[in-house]
Design a protein around this motif. Structure first.
Motif, mmCIF file in Angstrom:
data_model
loop_
_atom_site.group_PDB
_atom_site.id
_atom_site.type_symbol
_atom_site.label_atom_id
_atom_site.label_comp_id
_atom_site.label_asym_id
_atom_site.label_seq_id
_atom_site.Cartn_x
_atom_site.Cartn_y
_atom_site.Cartn_z
ATOM 1 N N GLU A 17 0.748 -1.109 0.118
ATOM 2 C CA GLU A 17 0.085 0.176 -0.035
ATOM 3 C C GLU A 17 0.985 1.155 0.050
ATOM 4 N N VAL A 18 0.724 2.092 -1.221
ATOM 5 C CA VAL A 18 1.558 3.302 -1.152
ATOM 6 C C VAL A 18 0.855 4.582 -0.654
ATOM 7 N N ILE A 19 -0.590 4.625 -0.828
ATOM 8 C CA ILE A 19 -1.500 5.495 -0.452
ATOM 9 C C ILE A 19 -2.327 5.327 0.648
ATOM 10 N N HIS A 20 -2.288 5.760 1.892
ATOM 11 C CA HIS A 20 -2.913 5.535 2.979
ATOM 12 C C HIS A 20 -4.167 6.191 3.344
ATOM 13 N N ASP A 21 -5.435 6.312 2.864
ATOM 14 C CA ASP A 21 -6.555 6.881 3.634
ATOM 15 C C ASP A 21 -6.225 8.241 3.507
ATOM 16 N N VAL A 22 -6.081 8.766 2.329
ATOM 17 C CA VAL A 22 -5.995 10.216 2.302
ATOM 18 C C VAL A 22 -7.078 10.993 1.884
ATOM 19 N N ASP A 23 -7.424 12.065 2.880
ATOM 20 C CA ASP A 23 -8.531 12.826 2.935
ATOM 21 C C ASP A 23 -8.078 14.392 2.512
ATOM 22 N N LEU A 24 -8.527 15.132 1.533
ATOM 23 C CA LEU A 24 -8.224 16.258 1.022
ATOM 24 C C LEU A 24 -9.364 17.148 0.191
#
Ligand SMILES: Nc1ncnc2c1ncn2[C@@H]1O[C@H](COP(=O)(O)OP(=O)(O)O)[C@@H](O)[C@H]1O
Ligand SMILES: [Mg+2]
Length: 359
Positions: A17-24
């Motif tokens: 996993e390289v992006i974890h739960d990103v919020d923006l």
């Protein structure tokens, strides 16, 4: 113009996993920079927004509409790449009009759109040239022109200036910013260069290993980094960091670091004995004891680096390496020990264990 919203976005390549739960959340017309070290996931994030990379989990919305399943060409998003990705056998005009041709826009409409973009970018004299007949900066402008002619809702720029020399980078930086302001188009800009991110953006997003560490206006992030990672990542030379222990007695608190006891005025609710990191930026260290009751740091100078406008002193406070920057010049020699002071209002205090800001 558009809003972009990213919710719990995840990306895995195979099991990694390289992006974890990103919020923006990105507002209409905002210039947002994603900044982080190489490999932290900036391009992956951008490519997912463009639709060039399938997403593993979460949602991406454009103007409130989830676009997860929308094909890249239907997203109304234009991307500009570091390597320009121009077609070598097409002229500047043909390169710029290419995406419109693909969309079956009538020829009579393509020419004026290309001319208008060329004018914005100062490319009029080069419309008949081929990419190999252009300088790096001109090629980068053509790549931007190609994005502009489509009048997309969002621009995505992936390290567009990395292949240019330092002087041109500075010039292009302000050109891009000016252009974006004029067009008013939402722009997401990926860079590993903090000066680019700081100078161009309404908002910076600091990424670390696929996670967001902090989001905020450039100076807000600089002035109040929310953890040790951001504090050491943003700012050059980096913030000085002293490991120590929080001491509290009565209403007073102080940090014991090596032989030094550094008083903290009204700082922190952390408990006595907490392992902490005390941060102070190089430009906040001043020479001499100023009599204002500020703490004094004996500093052994190891290296004096004049840059002309600035002077950097590299050395040690106790055993900890430290840097101080000054405007102008100082009669300081290497191997000398000088007293540095700092206004405690410029201290940053972090919990050593969690890295989180305490003050
Ligand atoms: N196609 C791919 N297959 C497997 N791993 C990838 C692929 N693309 C990128 N990665 C990995 O994902 C991570 C993030 O890469 P990337 O988004 O390119 O980082 P950045 O743009 O910040 O340098 C890196 O660890 C990289 O090795
Ligand atoms: Mg990248």
């Amino acid at each position: 113009m558009a809003t972009v919203e990213i919710n719990r976005l995840r990306k895995a390549y195979g099991k990694v996993e390289v992006i974890h739960d990103v919020d923006l959340a990105i507002a209409e017309g905002e210039f947002v920079s994603l900044i982080g070290a190489s490999g932290c996931g900036k391009s992956t994030l951008l490519r997912m927004i463009a639709g060039l990379e399938p997403i593993t989990g979460g949602e991406i919305s454009l103007n409130g509409r989830v676009i997860n399943a929308v094909a890249p060409k239907d997203r109304d998003i234009a991307m500009v790449f570091q390597n320009y990705a121009l077609y070598p056998h097409l002229t500047v005009a043909e390169n710029m009009g290419f995406s419109l041709r693909l969309r079956n826009v009538p020829k009579a409409d393509i020419a004026p759109a290309v001319r208008q973009a060329a004018e914005l970018l100062g490319l009029d004299p080069y419309l008949g040239r081929y990419p190999k007949e252009l300088s790096g900066g001109q090629r980068q402008r053509v790549a931007m022109g190609r994005a502009i002619v489509r009048k997309p809702q969002v621009f995505l720029f992936d390290e567009p200036l990395s292949n240019l020399d330092a002087k041109l980078r500075v010039q292009m930086r302000s050109e891009i910013r000016t252009l974006q302001k004029r067009l008013g188009t939402t722009l997401i800009y990926v860079t590993h260069d903090q000066i680019e991110a700081m100078t161009m953006s309404d908002k910076v997003v600091v990424l670390n290993a696929g996670r967001i560490e902090q989001v905020g206006a450039p100076l807000a992030v600089y002035d109040r980094p929310s953890n040790v990672f951001v504090a050491s990542f943003i700012g050059s030379p980096a913030m000085n960091m002293f490991e120590g222990t929080l001491r509290r007695s009565g209403g007073e608190s102080a940090v014991q670091t090596g032989d030094l006891l550094v008083p903290l005025p009204g700082h922190s609710s952390a408990a006595d004995g907490t392992d902490v990191v005390l941060g102070v930026r190089p430009e906040h260290l001043e020479l001499g004891s100023d009599g204002a009751g500020h703490p004094v740091f004996p500093f052994r100078v190891e290296l004096v680096e004049p840059t002309g406008a600035e002077l950097q002193l590299h050395g040690r406070i106790g055993t900890t390496p430290a840097v101080a920057t000054f405007r102008g010049r100082l009669p300081v020699r290497e191997e000398e020990v000088v007293n540095l002071t700092a206004d405690p209002r410029n201290f940053h205090l972090f919990d050593k264990l969690s890295g989180e800001r305490l003050n």
